[in-house]
Enzyme design. Structure first.
Site, mmCIF file in Angstrom:
data_model
loop_
_atom_site.group_PDB
_atom_site.id
_atom_site.type_symbol
_atom_site.label_atom_id
_atom_site.label_comp_id
_atom_site.label_asym_id
_atom_site.label_seq_id
_atom_site.Cartn_x
_atom_site.Cartn_y
_atom_site.Cartn_z
ATOM 1 N N ARG A 63 4.451 -7.370 -17.191
ATOM 2 C CA ARG A 63 5.493 -6.934 -16.776
ATOM 3 C C ARG A 63 7.129 -7.013 -16.841
ATOM 4 N NH1 ARG A 63 2.978 -6.862 -11.213
ATOM 5 N NH2 ARG A 63 3.750 -4.135 -10.746
ATOM 6 N N ASN A 95 7.540 0.079 -5.436
ATOM 7 C CA ASN A 95 7.830 -0.629 -6.536
ATOM 8 C C ASN A 95 8.733 -1.409 -7.177
ATOM 9 O OD1 ASN A 95 6.148 1.782 -7.045
ATOM 10 N ND2 ASN A 95 7.385 3.091 -7.595
ATOM 11 N N HIS A 112 8.257 -4.345 -1.268
ATOM 12 C CA HIS A 112 7.363 -5.223 -2.317
ATOM 13 C C HIS A 112 8.094 -6.607 -2.619
ATOM 14 C CE1 HIS A 112 3.219 -2.420 -1.006
ATOM 15 N NE2 HIS A 112 3.896 -3.069 0.046
ATOM 16 N N CYS A 120 12.552 -19.823 -5.665
ATOM 17 C CA CYS A 120 11.791 -21.265 -6.192
ATOM 18 C C CYS A 120 10.838 -21.631 -5.283
ATOM 19 C CB CYS A 120 12.957 -22.459 -5.725
ATOM 20 S SG CYS A 120 12.160 -24.317 -5.452
ATOM 21 N N CYS A 123 12.862 -24.807 -2.917
ATOM 22 C CA CYS A 123 13.571 -25.480 -2.771
ATOM 23 C C CYS A 123 14.620 -24.337 -1.711
ATOM 24 C CB CYS A 123 14.886 -25.756 -3.144
ATOM 25 S SG CYS A 123 15.701 -24.515 -4.534
ATOM 26 N N CYS A 145 16.562 -27.093 -9.055
ATOM 27 C CA CYS A 145 15.821 -27.866 -8.929
ATOM 28 C C CYS A 145 14.999 -28.284 -9.325
ATOM 29 C CB CYS A 145 15.634 -28.237 -7.501
ATOM 30 S SG CYS A 145 13.619 -27.266 -7.308
ATOM 31 N N SER A 184 -1.164 6.122 -3.747
ATOM 32 C CA SER A 184 -2.586 6.107 -3.496
ATOM 33 C C SER A 184 -2.621 5.569 -1.560
ATOM 34 C CB SER A 184 -3.439 4.667 -4.079
ATOM 35 O OG SER A 184 -2.943 3.687 -3.629
ATOM 36 N N ASN A 208 1.826 14.629 -5.886
ATOM 37 C CA ASN A 208 0.337 13.350 -5.933
ATOM 38 C C ASN A 208 -0.220 14.398 -6.942
ATOM 39 O OD1 ASN A 208 -1.635 11.191 -6.973
ATOM 40 N ND2 ASN A 208 -0.991 10.041 -4.727
ATOM 41 N N ALA A 226 5.200 13.581 -10.958
ATOM 42 C CA ALA A 226 6.496 13.435 -10.216
ATOM 43 C C ALA A 226 7.114 13.718 -10.928
ATOM 44 C CB ALA A 226 6.795 11.822 -9.594
HETATM 45 C C1 BV8 Z 1 0.073 -7.453 4.746
HETATM 46 C C2 BV8 Z 1 3.012 -6.515 -4.977
HETATM 47 C C3 BV8 Z 1 0.526 -9.096 6.702
HETATM 48 C C4 BV8 Z 1 3.910 -6.192 -5.889
HETATM 49 C C5 BV8 Z 1 1.350 -5.321 -3.909
HETATM 50 C C6 BV8 Z 1 -7.930 -4.202 5.752
HETATM 51 C C7 BV8 Z 1 -6.888 -2.634 6.239
HETATM 52 C C8 BV8 Z 1 -4.985 -2.956 6.653
HETATM 53 C C9 BV8 Z 1 -4.758 -3.773 6.113
HETATM 54 C C10 BV8 Z 1 -4.975 -4.367 4.954
HETATM 55 C C11 BV8 Z 1 -6.866 -4.825 5.458
HETATM 56 N N1 BV8 Z 1 -7.102 -5.981 4.590
HETATM 57 C C12 BV8 Z 1 -6.151 -6.340 4.141
HETATM 58 C C13 BV8 Z 1 -4.875 -6.253 4.587
HETATM 59 C C14 BV8 Z 1 -3.415 -6.049 4.011
HETATM 60 C C15 BV8 Z 1 -2.953 -5.989 2.854
HETATM 61 C C16 BV8 Z 1 -3.972 -4.667 2.073
HETATM 62 O O1 BV8 Z 1 -3.195 -3.239 2.837
HETATM 63 N N2 BV8 Z 1 -5.028 -4.575 1.552
HETATM 64 C C17 BV8 Z 1 -5.447 -2.653 1.586
HETATM 65 C C18 BV8 Z 1 -5.317 -3.549 -0.454
HETATM 66 C C19 BV8 Z 1 -6.679 -3.015 1.994
HETATM 67 N N3 BV8 Z 1 -1.938 -5.582 2.535
HETATM 68 C C20 BV8 Z 1 -1.212 -6.915 2.568
HETATM 69 O O2 BV8 Z 1 -1.502 -8.111 2.173
HETATM 70 C C21 BV8 Z 1 0.276 -6.676 2.963
HETATM 71 N N4 BV8 Z 1 0.520 -7.825 3.912
HETATM 72 O O3 BV8 Z 1 -0.446 -7.103 5.550
HETATM 73 O O4 BV8 Z 1 1.299 -9.064 5.587
HETATM 74 C C22 BV8 Z 1 -0.045 -10.359 7.066
HETATM 75 C C23 BV8 Z 1 0.058 -11.279 7.058
HETATM 76 C C24 BV8 Z 1 -0.232 -12.441 6.787
HETATM 77 C C25 BV8 Z 1 -1.714 -11.791 7.163
HETATM 78 C C26 BV8 Z 1 -2.422 -10.909 7.567
HETATM 79 C C27 BV8 Z 1 -1.618 -10.085 7.676
HETATM 80 C C28 BV8 Z 1 1.033 -6.762 1.714
HETATM 81 C C29 BV8 Z 1 1.027 -5.725 0.965
HETATM 82 C C30 BV8 Z 1 1.468 -5.928 -0.435
HETATM 83 C C31 BV8 Z 1 1.255 -6.440 -1.384
HETATM 84 N N5 BV8 Z 1 0.902 -6.049 -2.822
HETATM 85 N N6 BV8 Z 1 2.467 -6.001 -4.958
HETATM 86 C C32 BV8 Z 1 2.852 -5.744 -6.794
HETATM 87 O O5 BV8 Z 1 2.745 -6.487 -8.142
HETATM 88 O O6 BV8 Z 1 4.143 -5.131 -7.487
HETATM 89 S S1 BV8 Z 1 0.498 -3.932 -3.216
HETATM 90 C C33 BV8 Z 1 0.792 -3.415 -4.970
HETATM 91 O O7 BV8 Z 1 -0.410 -1.881 -4.286
HETATM 92 C C34 BV8 Z 1 1.528 -3.190 -5.180
HETATM 93 O O8 BV8 Z 1 2.641 -3.486 -4.706
HETATM 94 C C35 BV8 Z 1 2.202 -1.509 -5.142
HETATM 95 O O9 BV8 Z 1 2.846 -0.693 -4.976
HETATM 96 C C36 BV8 Z 1 0.921 -1.180 -4.416
HETATM 97 C C37 BV8 Z 1 0.517 -0.348 -3.487
HETATM 98 O O10 BV8 Z 1 -0.029 0.458 -4.832
HETATM 99 P P1 BV8 Z 1 0.624 2.057 -5.166
HETATM 100 O O11 BV8 Z 1 1.700 1.555 -5.227
HETATM 101 O O12 BV8 Z 1 0.332 3.585 -4.305
HETATM 102 O O13 BV8 Z 1 -0.200 2.592 -6.794
HETATM 103 P P2 BV8 Z 1 -1.800 3.158 -7.451
HETATM 104 O O14 BV8 Z 1 -2.009 2.667 -8.184
HETATM 105 O O15 BV8 Z 1 -2.710 2.405 -6.033
HETATM 106 O O16 BV8 Z 1 -1.651 4.467 -7.255
HETATM 107 C C38 BV8 Z 1 -1.182 4.988 -7.588
HETATM 108 C C39 BV8 Z 1 -0.959 7.006 -7.309
HETATM 109 O O17 BV8 Z 1 0.125 7.635 -7.875
HETATM 110 C C40 BV8 Z 1 -1.976 7.409 -6.895
HETATM 111 O O18 BV8 Z 1 -2.081 8.219 -6.201
HETATM 112 C C41 BV8 Z 1 -1.673 8.527 -8.506
HETATM 113 O O19 BV8 Z 1 -2.508 9.400 -7.938
HETATM 114 C C42 BV8 Z 1 -0.862 8.387 -7.936
HETATM 115 N N7 BV8 Z 1 -0.303 8.842 -9.876
HETATM 116 C C43 BV8 Z 1 -0.069 8.296 -10.983
HETATM 117 N N8 BV8 Z 1 0.315 9.226 -11.851
HETATM 118 C C44 BV8 Z 1 1.614 9.883 -11.254
HETATM 119 C C45 BV8 Z 1 1.295 9.860 -9.582
HETATM 120 N N9 BV8 Z 1 2.001 10.173 -8.488
HETATM 121 C C46 BV8 Z 1 2.676 10.985 -9.625
HETATM 122 N N10 BV8 Z 1 3.115 10.982 -10.456
HETATM 123 C C47 BV8 Z 1 2.413 10.752 -11.065
HETATM 124 N N11 BV8 Z 1 2.795 11.127 -12.807
HETATM 125 ZN ZN ZN Z 2 14.497 -25.197 -6.302
#
Ligand code: BV8
Ligand code: ZN
Length: 244
Positions: A63, A95, A112, A120, A123, A145, A184, A208, A226
């Protein structure tokens, strides 16, 4: 839409992978998205990384390579141009591709994290990914490290960095015009931001091609890409702002 925003000073945009789709970066949940081939938990979680750091690094390094070739598209550029006609324009992005800064947006909250950086596992030094060393089995290592590094992004089950999260909520609560572009809106806590803005009285605009959980609270919905809709919206808004 421009008439409804006349006199506004504070604009906030929440963006997701969709705004970078036209820069050639796959999204997560679209038909050809990342989550069609891999389970998010095995690739974007601390457990997945512990179980198989090589698999996770292969994914992130591919990526990171793709992001190096990607350029901001008209969607990113339009958001940057809004800075010429509103007092405050902030972008809260899910993003990790750095394309909003590359487009010229000066106030970007990367909730994110960023794939331009690594951290690291021993450290906690944070450093540019391309300055990483190599562990004996060839994975990115800390330049200080020498221990195994990880992408400096927020995985599922990890907290969003406190400062970024606080800023994202404050910006959403004081926005007058709140764009939701290319997400989404299923990942929390980012998915809560549009309702924070809406409850505080912001005018919500969704861009969207698909319907999302935010659509029902949007005053204006542009069912377009977009790269198509944002330049038209930016031109209309800046014309109306200049005519004031
Ligand atoms: C947390 C890492 C507290 C970086 C990512 C149940 C209910 C609520 C929450 C949860 C639950 N179960 C679990 C959770 C928590 C979880 C969560 O929300 N899960 C979801 C899936 C249910 N969240 C977490 O864990 C977060 N932390 O809650 O901490 C905590 C801590 C400890 C213990 C308990 C709680 C952390 C969330 C961050 C996760 N990291 N990525 C990377 O690798 O990139 S998430 C990943 O999804 C990306 O970051 C991405 O940005 C994110 C969201 O996705 P989108 O950006 O929306 O992309 P997607 O493909 O989904 O959608 C694209 C959209 O674009 C579509 O709608 C499409 O139609 C549209 N599109 C397409 N083409 C176009 C367009 N729009 C315009 N123009 C176009 N051309
Ligand atoms: Zn280190």
């Amino acid at each position: 839409m421009a008439r409804a925003a006349v006199g506004f000073k504070r604009v906030v945009a929440l963006t997701g992978a969709g705004i970078s789709a036209e820069s050639g970066i796959p999204t997560f949940r679209d038909p050809e998205g990342f989550w069609q081939k891999h389970r998010p938990e095995e690739l974007a979680s601390p457990q997945g990384f512990r179980m198989n750091p090589k698999l996770v690094w292969d994914w992130y390094l591919s990526r990171a390579e793709a992001m190096k070739q990607a350029n901001p598209n008209p969607g990113h550029l339009a958001l940057a141009l809004l800075q010429d006609c509103f007092e405050q324009v902030a972008v809260i992005t899910q993003n990790v591709d750095g394309l909003h800064e590359a487009a010229g947006s000066r106030d970007v909250v990367e909730i994110h994290g960023s794939l331009k950086k690594a951290r690291c596992t021993s450290c906690s030094l944070v450093f540019p990914l391309d300055k990483a060393g190599k562990t004996p089995d060839g994975l990115p290592a800390c330049p200080e490290c020498g221990r195994l590094a990880r992408p400096d992004v927020v995985w599922f089950g990890e907290m969003i960095p406190e400062e970024a999260l606080q800023r994202a909520f404050d910006l959403s609560a004081s926005a007058q015009l709140f764009f939701v572009v290319g997400t989404s809106a299923v990942v929390h806590p980012a998915a809560l931001l549009p309702s924070v803005a809406s409850r505080a009285g912001a005018l919500i605009v969704e861009v969207n091609p698909e319907e999302t959980p935010v659509s029902s609270m949007a005053r204006f919905v542009f069912r377009n890409r977009a790269g198509q809709a944002m330049p038209v919206i930016q031109e209309e808004l800046c014309e109306a702002a200049k005519a004031q």
